[in-house]
Design a protein around this motif. Structure first.
Motif, PDB file in Angstrom:
ATOM      1  N   ARG A 146     -30.849  -7.454  13.300  1.00  0.00           N
ATOM      2  CA  ARG A 146     -29.984  -8.476  12.699  1.00  0.00           C
ATOM      3  C   ARG A 146     -28.994  -9.017  13.724  1.00  0.00           C
ATOM      4  N   GLY A 166     -32.636  -1.670  12.333  1.00  0.00           N
ATOM      5  CA  GLY A 166     -32.295  -2.772  11.434  1.00  0.00           C
ATOM      6  C   GLY A 166     -31.057  -3.516  11.888  1.00  0.00           C
ATOM      7  N   TYR A 167     -30.009  -2.761  12.243  1.00  0.00           N
ATOM      8  CA  TYR A 167     -28.766  -3.398  12.687  1.00  0.00           C
ATOM      9  C   TYR A 167     -29.000  -4.194  13.957  1.00  0.00           C
TER      10      TYR A 167
END
Length: 597
Positions: free
Chosen positions: A193, A189-190
């Protein structure tokens, strides 16, 4: 390899040459691994491959690592033991998170089987640090240790920088592990993003919309924050200003992002910003915010900030900052340097030349009429005069660290900052005791540069034990204590808003002899300055001394920090004091419900 050896090898692979920390039972395997690493990797110059700097207190270690990071742009590293060692790191971690400083903090922890049992020197680091850090790892699976430590560095320096804490139980440090030499945790996820932000680019339509608004503006202004420095975008900012002629004012964290001696520089804005910068913000009709978050020390009452601005443009790496305080009419989330370079190239290619002659003349007049000033006829030593004298020698090239309080604001107002990473201060957290250890870290980052700690008699007390660290390592650090016998900033507020009731802020009954304290800690040059006529000669001797030097200056105890935008007031209502010209009546000095201290 042992887990401890894995940690040290990752540090070596990351190019870490200086560590800051204090040992203890739960981190001993790592300290031993550092010792053996240095013995096995001797350097030709005689220095250790991975120098371990031991402070007086773990908080000092955290601020040293932060000072190293702020001054160098590299990730600072601190290594501490469990329990109180880890909890003493909470303030530096939160301070670094608030100011977007890249740190990796490695904490020892009790063995995995003892976690949660209230074992000796156990602390719930994940719970405590989780609210303070960019991320916290508790490594209970030893096979993930190598990837975790390597990932910590990526997290600390990527996107909006910040501190990452790795909590390592002692049995994980002692575990026998294979060495892979590469690999990080997935963090899908990081990374997704981050990839979206880093790959974001300004298209022609975006650039066109920006310049359409800029060309309509008559009084555009750049509001530059610490994000310019974190993004290494100072050169891009200068190129943009050279091309389009927008005046620049900077936040406390943004000082140095633009040469403060340049004709279009307005220096500091905000609560204690220069009067001419604040008046320019009042007058401007276009604001370009670069890596700045419209915090309460700048925006104050948001509806009253830049009241005549018809258009606000915002560039930032952090999408959460866009429109958080002030609505943005145009924005871009992405790497700041690349965005500025793209705008500059587009504007140049399309012949964008804002006609700003009248605005430039207005700004020059603001700087002339509302220049910084103070009582130059006083027989008492004025703190502003001390800063000016040091500045004449440093010429904007010294690395200046500060504690927190009046001395911090005087330094911000009266020093010249010609380049980034020469101004180190605790901005968002306002942590007293920051100045001395941060200066130590900066001196390790730049051994050959002049590093000066401008401190206050109250602020330096917080971490005064680090004076010994200066002399232990033979650092040529210069420490100045502006002594007004108390908590000066608190007293200023008490004088203005609490009818002079100096509750707990008067230190006149204290008996601290700072010069003897410095001498006791090994400062060969330690003096007290009490006479105005000795100022210039004393400052010259102090800065010329070849080695650690300590100077206590007994300043006018009634000297205040002006300008000052009081709680609930607008820039138009700022208090400029007796020696800086004001163009409006100051706001009433009554207690306010504002949370802005």
């Amino acid at each position: 390899m042992s887990g401890a050896e894995v940690i040290v090898q990752v540090l070596a692979d990351e190019g870490v040459g200086v560590l800051f920390g204090y040992s203890g039972g739960a981190i001993l395997p790592v300290y031993d691994a550092v010792f053996r690493h240095n013995a096995e990797h001797p350097r030709a110059d005689g220095n250790e491959a991975m120098r371990l700097v031991v402070p007086a207190n773990e908080q000092g270690a955290g601020f040293m690592a932060a000072g190293y990071a702020r001054a160098s742009g590299r990730v600072g590293v601190a290594i501490v033991t469990s329990g109180p060692g880890a909890t003493n790191m909470v303030t530096p971690v939160r301070d670094s998170m608030a100011d977007s400083v890249p740190l990796v903090v490695i904490c020892g922890q009790v063995g995995t089987a003892a976690i949660g049992s209230d074992a000796f020197q156990e602390a719930p680091v994940s719970n405590i640090m989780g609210a303070c850090a960019k991320h916290v790892f508790l490594v209970t699976d030893a096979t993930q240790l190598e990837a975790t430590v390597r990932t910590a560095f990526t997290l600390a320096r990527s996107g909006r920088p910040g501190p990452v804490v790795v909590d390592v139980p002692k049995d994980v440090q002692n575990a026998a592990l294979p060495w892979h030499g590469s690999g990080e945790l997935l963090l899908a996820g990081y990374r997704a993003r981050l990839r979206a932000v880093e790959q974001s680019v300004l298209g022609d339509a975006d650039c066109g919309a920006f310049f359409a608004a800029l060309m309509r503006a008559e009084r555009p202004l750049i509001y530059a924050g610490g994000g310019v420095i974190a993004a290494e975008a100072s050169a891009a900012l200068r190129a943009f200003v050279d091309e389009f002629g927008l005046p620049v004012t900077t936040t406390l964290m943004g000082l140095g992002s633009f040469d403060s001696t340049a004709p279009l520089a307005l220096h500091l804005l905000g609560m204690h910003g220069t009067a001419y910068a604040n008046y320019a913000v009042e007058d401007c009709d276009f604001v370009l915010a670069l890596g700045a978050r419209f915090d309460d020390r700048v925006a104050g009452v948001p509806d009253k900030f830049a009241p005549r601005a018809k258009f606000i443009a915002q560039l930032d790496i952090d999408p959460s900052e866009i429109g958080k305080v002030k609505p943005a009419d145009w924005h871009h989330v992405g790497p700041l340097r690349r965005a500025l370079e793209r705008l500059t190239a587009y504007g140049r290619a399309h012949g964008m030349r804002p006609k700003l002659g009248a605005w430039h003349a207005h700004v020059a007049e603001l700087k002339r009429v509302h220049a910084m000033n103070y009582d130059r006829a006083s027989t008492l030593i004025q703190p502003y005069a001390v800063i000016e004298a040091i500045n004449r020698h440093a010429q904007g090239n010294a690395i200046v660290s500060t504690g927190v309080g009046q001395h911090q604001m005087w330094a911000a107002q009266y020093f010249d900052f010609r380049a980034p990473r020469r101004w180190l201060t605790s901005g968002s957290m306002g942590t007293m005791g920051f100045g001395l250890p941060a200066a130590i870290g900066a001196q390790f980052a730049h051994p050959g540069k002049l590093v000066i700690d401008i401190d206050g008699d109250a602020s330096i007390r917080m971490n005064i034990g680090e004076l010994e660290t200066v002399t232990t390592y033979g650092l040529p650090l210069k420490v100045v204590v502006l002594n007004n016998v108390g908590d000066g900033m608190v007293r200023q507020w008490q004088k203005l808003y609490f009818k002079g009731r100096f509750a707990s802020s008067d230190k006149s009954l204290h008996r601290k002899d700072f010069v003897r304290a410095a001498q006791a800690d090994g400062f060969a040059w330690a003096q007290r300055l009490e006479r105005h006529d000795a100022l210039e000669a004393t400052i010259a001797a102090f800065l010329a001394f070849d080695g650690p030097a300590f100077l206590e200056v007994m300043i006018d105890p009634d000297a205040g920090v002006y300008p000052m935008v009081g709680p609930g007031a607008s820039y138009a209502q700022m208090i400029t004091g007796d020696f800086i010209a004001s163009r409006a009546a100051p706001a009433a000095r009554e207690p306010s419900t504002s949370n802005m201290f």
